[in-house]
Design an enzyme around this catalytic site. Structure first.
Site, PDB file in Angstrom:
ATOM      1  N   SER A 178      51.589  98.051  57.747  1.00  0.00           N
ATOM      2  CA  SER A 178      51.060  97.298  58.886  1.00  0.00           C
ATOM      3  C   SER A 178      50.789  98.256  60.034  1.00  0.00           C
ATOM      4  O   SER A 178      51.480  99.276  60.190  1.00  0.00           O
ATOM      5  CB  SER A 178      52.069  96.243  59.341  1.00  0.00           C
ATOM      6  N   TYR A 222      60.528  94.303  61.465  1.00  0.00           N
ATOM      7  CA  TYR A 222      59.273  94.352  60.712  1.00  0.00           C
ATOM      8  C   TYR A 222      58.635  95.733  60.820  1.00  0.00           C
ATOM      9  O   TYR A 222      58.217  96.322  59.822  1.00  0.00           O
ATOM     10  CB  TYR A 222      58.326  93.291  61.242  1.00  0.00           C
TER      11      TYR A 222
END
Length: 258
Positions: free
Chosen positions: A149, A164
């Site tokens: 990401s 995350y």
């Protein structure tokens, strides 16, 4: 130097995280099936992924099957792969898209939340990759694409926060290290790092106002779609991508420039 193995005509790709109705994995499954891959779609929600696979299987000449699997549980992943290997052609590709978000601010993150995110996003990447790559090494050919990401490279700044970002950063280091070890066996390992994509991992469907705010940080005039990511995954899984490994593809509209 080992000889280059032929890319099999009849081959299977495993796509994880295909239970989410608006996720990148489902678009990837459809695209790869249309491109001639047989597809094993995995998700912890077995009922959802099996039903989805049946729908896709009806509309393609390839075989598409769904399997339940908890990516963080080695026994669960092994059961799924054992079934895949018995029912489908050899696994040549892996698109590992399973993951969870975590919008909790750092000072409010519990150890349970930290472990939940790292178990799925980091440990899950290790478990699934190791099980898939074992067979690829034996056969002398394989393509692996793991999803990271832009949050990993920016240190957050998107919907999800510290756990995350940390877990997705680990995917990059992991993939590069594995690529070093398995390249001599005809296996490539690459990373696709999406920017803002209109999926449920962003906290639900993006409103037009939220899209407009996100676009301000991009070099293009729109947020991304699952098709943008699936197209890159398809290329990296192809025979033509055999000289690309340990690479990180920033498919993010210019959010990260490096």
């Amino acid at each position: 130097m080992s000889p280059q193995r032929a890319f099999p005509t009849e081959r299977t790709v495993v796509v994880t995280g295909a239970g989410s109705a608006r996720g990148i994995a489902r678009t990837t499954v459809r695209r790869l099936a249309a491109a001639g891959w047989h597809v094993a779609a995995l998700d912890i929600d077995e009922a959802a992924v099996v039903e989805f696979a049946r729908e896709v299987d009806k509309d393609t000449q390839s075989t598409v099957l769904g399997y339940g699997a908890d990516v963080a549980d080695p026994a669960s992943v092994d059961r799924a792969f054992t079934a895949i290997e018995a029912e489908l052609p050899p696994v040549v590709g892996l698109a590992h898209a399973a993951g969870v978000a975590s919008p909790v601010p750092f000072l409010e993150v519990s150890i349970d939340e930290w472990n939940r995110v790292l178990d799925i996003n980091s440990t899950g990447t290790f478990v699934v990759n190791q099980r898939a790559i074992c067979g690829m090494v034996e056969r002398g050919v394989g393509r692996v694409v793991n999803l990271s990401s832009a949050s990993a490279q920016l240190g957050g700044g998107t919907y999800s926060k510290v756990p995350y970002s940390a877990s997705k950063a680990s995917v990059i280091g992991f993939s590069r290290a594995v690529a070093r070890e398995v390249g001599e066996f005809g296996v490539t390992v690459n990373v696709v790092s999406p920017g803002p994509i209109d999926t449920d991992i962003m906290g639900g469907t993006l409103t037009e106002d939220r899209k407009a705010e996100m676009v301000k940080g991009l070099l293009v005039d729109r947020v991304g779609t699952p098709h943008d990511i699936a197209a890159t995954i398809e290329f990296l899984l192809s025979e033509d991508a055999g000289f690309i490994t340990a690479a990180v593809y920033n498919v993010n509209g210019g959010l990260v420039v490096n």
